[in-house]
Design an enzyme around this catalytic site. Structure first.
Site, PDB file in Angstrom:
ATOM      1  N   LEU A 135     -32.065  13.045 -13.682  1.00  0.00           N
ATOM      2  CA  LEU A 135     -32.494  13.442 -12.336  1.00  0.00           C
ATOM      3  C   LEU A 135     -32.484  14.965 -12.206  1.00  0.00           C
ATOM      4  O   LEU A 135     -33.432  15.574 -11.716  1.00  0.00           O
ATOM      5  CB  LEU A 135     -31.531  12.815 -11.309  1.00  0.00           C
ATOM      6  CG  LEU A 135     -31.728  13.147  -9.838  1.00  0.00           C
ATOM      7  CD1 LEU A 135     -33.039  12.542  -9.318  1.00  0.00           C
ATOM      8  CD2 LEU A 135     -30.559  12.577  -8.999  1.00  0.00           C
ATOM      9  N   PRO A 138     -32.998  22.385 -14.001  1.00  0.00           N
ATOM     10  CA  PRO A 138     -32.289  23.670 -13.950  1.00  0.00           C
ATOM     11  C   PRO A 138     -32.171  24.219 -12.519  1.00  0.00           C
ATOM     12  O   PRO A 138     -31.160  24.799 -12.162  1.00  0.00           O
ATOM     13  CB  PRO A 138     -33.152  24.578 -14.831  1.00  0.00           C
ATOM     14  CG  PRO A 138     -33.789  23.640 -15.809  1.00  0.00           C
ATOM     15  CD  PRO A 138     -34.022  22.364 -15.064  1.00  0.00           C
ATOM     16  N   GLY A 141     -30.002  20.470  -8.533  1.00  0.00           N
ATOM     17  CA  GLY A 141     -28.832  19.658  -8.874  1.00  0.00           C
ATOM     18  C   GLY A 141     -28.443  18.830  -7.672  1.00  0.00           C
ATOM     19  O   GLY A 141     -28.890  17.702  -7.506  1.00  0.00           O
ATOM     20  N   THR A 170     -26.649  13.336 -19.547  1.00  0.00           N
ATOM     21  CA  THR A 170     -25.596  12.705 -20.351  1.00  0.00           C
ATOM     22  C   THR A 170     -26.230  11.754 -21.362  1.00  0.00           C
ATOM     23  O   THR A 170     -27.109  10.970 -20.996  1.00  0.00           O
ATOM     24  CB  THR A 170     -24.626  11.921 -19.434  1.00  0.00           C
ATOM     25  OG1 THR A 170     -24.074  12.830 -18.507  1.00  0.00           O
ATOM     26  CG2 THR A 170     -23.518  11.253 -20.237  1.00  0.00           C
ATOM     27  N   GLN A 352       2.234  20.628 -15.064  1.00  0.00           N
ATOM     28  CA  GLN A 352       3.357  21.345 -14.461  1.00  0.00           C
ATOM     29  C   GLN A 352       4.683  20.675 -14.841  1.00  0.00           C
ATOM     30  O   GLN A 352       5.659  21.359 -15.180  1.00  0.00           O
ATOM     31  CB  GLN A 352       3.166  21.368 -12.931  1.00  0.00           C
ATOM     32  CG  GLN A 352       3.962  22.438 -12.218  1.00  0.00           C
ATOM     33  CD  GLN A 352       3.493  23.849 -12.608  1.00  0.00           C
ATOM     34  OE1 GLN A 352       2.406  24.025 -13.125  1.00  0.00           O
ATOM     35  NE2 GLN A 352       4.352  24.824 -12.381  1.00  0.00           N
ATOM     36  N   GLU A 379     -22.582  13.250 -10.985  1.00  0.00           N
ATOM     37  CA  GLU A 379     -22.982  12.141 -10.098  1.00  0.00           C
ATOM     38  C   GLU A 379     -22.667  12.466  -8.627  1.00  0.00           C
ATOM     39  O   GLU A 379     -22.300  11.588  -7.842  1.00  0.00           O
ATOM     40  CB  GLU A 379     -22.366  10.824 -10.573  1.00  0.00           C
ATOM     41  CG  GLU A 379     -22.847  10.522 -11.984  1.00  0.00           C
ATOM     42  CD  GLU A 379     -22.768   9.088 -12.385  1.00  0.00           C
ATOM     43  OE1 GLU A 379     -22.768   8.216 -11.511  1.00  0.00           O
ATOM     44  OE2 GLU A 379     -22.747   8.842 -13.609  1.00  0.00           O
TER      45      GLU A 379
HETATM   46  N1  CAA Z   1     -29.555   4.334  -1.310  1.00  0.00           N
HETATM   47  C1  CAA Z   1     -30.851   4.106  -0.955  1.00  0.00           C
HETATM   48  N2  CAA Z   1     -31.620   5.034  -0.318  1.00  0.00           N
HETATM   49  C2  CAA Z   1     -31.048   6.218  -0.029  1.00  0.00           C
HETATM   50  C3  CAA Z   1     -29.710   6.517  -0.371  1.00  0.00           C
HETATM   51  C4  CAA Z   1     -28.955   5.513  -1.039  1.00  0.00           C
HETATM   52  N3  CAA Z   1     -27.690   5.719  -1.373  1.00  0.00           N
HETATM   53  N4  CAA Z   1     -29.437   7.770   0.037  1.00  0.00           N
HETATM   54  C5  CAA Z   1     -30.546   8.247   0.622  1.00  0.00           C
HETATM   55  N5  CAA Z   1     -31.516   7.307   0.583  1.00  0.00           N
HETATM   56  C6  CAA Z   1     -32.859   7.419   1.127  1.00  0.00           C
HETATM   57  C7  CAA Z   1     -32.828   7.744   2.628  1.00  0.00           C
HETATM   58  O1  CAA Z   1     -32.708   6.591   3.398  1.00  0.00           O
HETATM   59  C8  CAA Z   1     -34.139   8.448   2.825  1.00  0.00           C
HETATM   60  O2  CAA Z   1     -35.148   7.454   2.914  1.00  0.00           O
HETATM   61  P1  CAA Z   1     -36.492   7.671   3.828  1.00  0.00           P
HETATM   62  O3  CAA Z   1     -37.300   8.691   3.143  1.00  0.00           O
HETATM   63  O4  CAA Z   1     -37.149   6.316   3.867  1.00  0.00           O
HETATM   64  O5  CAA Z   1     -36.040   8.102   5.188  1.00  0.00           O
HETATM   65  C9  CAA Z   1     -34.342   9.180   1.507  1.00  0.00           C
HETATM   66  O6  CAA Z   1     -33.534   8.514   0.538  1.00  0.00           O
HETATM   67  C10 CAA Z   1     -33.946  10.641   1.577  1.00  0.00           C
HETATM   68  O7  CAA Z   1     -32.602  10.714   1.981  1.00  0.00           O
HETATM   69  P2  CAA Z   1     -31.956  12.055   2.561  1.00  0.00           P
HETATM   70  O8  CAA Z   1     -32.852  12.610   3.631  1.00  0.00           O
HETATM   71  O9  CAA Z   1     -30.548  11.775   2.906  1.00  0.00           O
HETATM   72  O10 CAA Z   1     -32.070  13.040   1.290  1.00  0.00           O
HETATM   73  P3  CAA Z   1     -31.559  14.517   1.088  1.00  0.00           P
HETATM   74  O11 CAA Z   1     -32.628  15.270   0.389  1.00  0.00           O
HETATM   75  O12 CAA Z   1     -30.998  15.076   2.350  1.00  0.00           O
HETATM   76  O13 CAA Z   1     -30.403  14.343  -0.005  1.00  0.00           O
HETATM   77  C11 CAA Z   1     -28.194  13.951  -0.872  1.00  0.00           C
HETATM   78  C12 CAA Z   1     -29.270  13.622   0.202  1.00  0.00           C
HETATM   79  C13 CAA Z   1     -27.049  13.033  -0.536  1.00  0.00           C
HETATM   80  C14 CAA Z   1     -27.720  15.391  -0.785  1.00  0.00           C
HETATM   81  C15 CAA Z   1     -28.753  13.636  -2.286  1.00  0.00           C
HETATM   82  O14 CAA Z   1     -29.734  14.561  -2.666  1.00  0.00           O
HETATM   83  C16 CAA Z   1     -27.671  13.610  -3.358  1.00  0.00           C
HETATM   84  O15 CAA Z   1     -26.957  12.610  -3.519  1.00  0.00           O
HETATM   85  N6  CAA Z   1     -27.521  14.714  -4.121  1.00  0.00           N
HETATM   86  C17 CAA Z   1     -26.613  14.720  -5.292  1.00  0.00           C
HETATM   87  C18 CAA Z   1     -27.382  14.310  -6.531  1.00  0.00           C
HETATM   88  C19 CAA Z   1     -26.496  13.876  -7.652  1.00  0.00           C
HETATM   89  O16 CAA Z   1     -25.552  13.128  -7.460  1.00  0.00           O
HETATM   90  N7  CAA Z   1     -26.837  14.324  -8.849  1.00  0.00           N
HETATM   91  C20 CAA Z   1     -26.153  13.910 -10.040  1.00  0.00           C
HETATM   92  C21 CAA Z   1     -27.164  13.448 -11.051  1.00  0.00           C
HETATM   93  S1  CAA Z   1     -26.626  12.398 -12.340  1.00  0.00           S
HETATM   94  C22 CAA Z   1     -25.562  13.279 -13.267  1.00  0.00           C
HETATM   95  O17 CAA Z   1     -24.608  13.752 -12.761  1.00  0.00           O
HETATM   96  C23 CAA Z   1     -25.771  13.452 -14.722  1.00  0.00           C
HETATM   97  C24 CAA Z   1     -25.384  12.328 -15.573  1.00  0.00           C
HETATM   98  O18 CAA Z   1     -26.061  12.068 -16.548  1.00  0.00           O
HETATM   99  C25 CAA Z   1     -24.130  11.584 -15.310  1.00  0.00           C
END
Ligand code: CAA
Length: 397
Positions: A135, A138, A141, A170, A352, A379
């Site tokens: 997802l 650069p 995030g 990952t 500690q 995540e």
């Molecule tokens: N389940 C289903 N739908 C969801 C949802 C969920 N948990 N969360 C949001 N949505 C939907 C919303 O309902 C909305 O839908 P509509 O367009 O129909 O209204 C849409 O998604 C957009 O939601 P938001 O407006 O809340 O989105 P946002 O842009 O404000 O972002 C955020 C919200 C929580 C900040 C999100 O961007 C987020 O979780 N960011 C962190 C990303 C992350 O965890 N990255 C890690 C990647 S993986 C990794 O770490 C590497 C690896 O390999 C392990």
């Protein structure tokens, strides 16, 4: 002063025979096969192919995947119990397991077509192949909805041409298949993101160099590049434009796994601390007899057990959601937030308590401390978990 066996320990939730069996199987495997090699693999940064293969044979790489698609056909509680045991032995192994199970396999089980499950799920769930989830980019995030990579439909409508860079993936250096989230319609914002199933042996897919990391060094992470990679339309996971929702829904499951991972490493550090507090003497007494050490032990134990309950609660919420279709976002984020902050706290206090020995590479404490650090970042950072919890509670968008 004498120390006796603790009067109470462990979870208050009644576990079934099946849950206890997988917990025991994971514990035995982790202690016998992973503990002895964890330090060497942390040092070398090599990917632990052999143990991961054995974990696949034991069913740990696709715990919740139905048996007909190569998985173990067990529930989410089984998954978190196994994850905790593997992480207690080594966080790197549990990271590889986590992405394979809750990000890759979970996405395919939930959103894949029958043909996609046969082709992309079965071998990954059985551990014969490795899956990854991509997802982050650069420049995107936490703000996952903005991305620069692009997939453009070919003139004849048979495939998409993908270009761009993804980062912090990952298992990317070893993955056979990757779920890629990329923009098919940049004008539509997050509604223009689509998920694709990527085959890493195809032209146009390029792996970047392995990231040198502070912790989880045996879990391989890298950038990946797409240069005119051709993805057939039947490699779309879910629907065009629905990728962001898939990414978020899958992260809900992933965050429960990361929480269980954090719990496992916290427990390892805690158990080492109990042992040390009983054995180590200072000022003519075991250090466990001093109230300042006791305060640490009490706070470590309380936060560990609180994490466990939040994790079991999130696992049960996911299991309910599978029947009702409801979301378990808040439960997953609360478990991840609290357990990862607990892992940071407990591994720090464990060092500690151990003093100089905790800082030494002679003991695993410093590895636990380094490994635990990532659980507050990947995540979804702790800050993002708080945003998710608060927005859901307040009914905000
Ligand atoms: N389940 C289903 N739908 C969801 C949802 C969920 N948990 N969360 C949001 N949505 C939907 C919303 O309902 C909305 O839908 P509509 O367009 O129909 O209204 C849409 O998604 C957009 O939601 P938001 O407006 O809340 O989105 P946002 O842009 O404000 O972002 C955020 C919200 C929580 C900040 C999100 O961007 C987020 O979780 N960011 C962190 C990303 C992350 O965890 N990255 C890690 C990647 S993986 C990794 O770490 C590497 C690896 O390999 C392990």
């Amino acid at each position: 002063m004498t120390f006796q066996t603790p009067v109470s320990a462990g979870p208050s939730l009644e576990l079934s025979e099946e849950h206890l069996m997988i917990q025991q199987a994971a514990r035995e495997f982790a202690q016998k096969e992973i503990v002895p090699i964890a330090e060497a693999f942390d040092h070398s940064g090599e990917f632990p192919y052999e143990t991961i293969k054995k974990m696949g044979q034991l069913g740990f790489m696709g715990i919740e995947v139905p048996e007909e698609y190569g998985g173990a056909g067990l529930d989410t509680l089984c998954y978190v119990l196994a994850m905790e045991e593997i992480a207690k032995a080594d966080v790197s192994h549990s990271t590889i397991m986590s992405v394979n199970n809750s990000l890759y396999c979970n996405a395919l089980t939930k959103f894949g077509t029958e043909a996609q499950k046969k082709k992309y799920l079965t071998e990954v769930a059985s551990g014969a192949k490795i899956g990854a989830y991509s997802l982050t980019e650069p420049m995107s995030g936490s703000d996952a909805g903005t991305m620069k990579s692009r997939a453009v439909l070919s003139d004849d409508g048979t495939h998409y041409i993908i270009n761009g860079t993804k980062s912090w993936v990952t298992s990317a250096p070893v993955a056979d298949y990757i779920i890629l989230f990329t923009m098919t319609d940049p004008s539509a914002g997050h509604k223009g993101i689509t998920a694709f199933l990527i085959e890493t042996d195809k032209p146009g897919f390029i792996r970047g160099k392995k990231e040198p990391k502070l912790g989880i060094r045996a879990s391989a992470t890298s950038e990946i590049y797409f240069e005119n990679y051709k993805a057939p339309v039947d490699a779309i996971l879910g629907e065009v434009g629905k990728g962001f929702k898939i990414a978020m829904a899958v992260l809900d499951a992933g965050r429960i796994g990361i929480a269980a991972q954090a719990l496992g490493v916290a427990e390892a550090a805690y158990e080492a601390s109990i042992h040390y507090a009983r054995e180590r003497h200072a000022f003519g007494q075991p250090i466990g007899s001093f109230q300042l050490i006791q305060q640490k032990i009490a706070d470590m134990k309380t936060r560990i057990e609180a994490s466990r309950l939040l994790i079991y609660n999130a696992a049960l919420a996911k299991m309910r959601a599978e029947k009702t279709g409801e979301r378990y976002t808040t439960e997953a984020s609360m478990a991840k937030l609290f357990a990862s902050e607990t892992a940071a706290y407990v591994t720090d206090e464990a060092i500690q308590i151990h003093g100089g020995m905790g800082y030494s590479k002679e003991m695993p404490l410093e590895r636990y401390y380094r490994d635990a650090r990532i659980t507050r970042i990947y995540e979804g950072t702790s800050e993002i978990q708080r945003i998710v919890i608060a927005r859901n509670e307040l009914g905000l968008r």
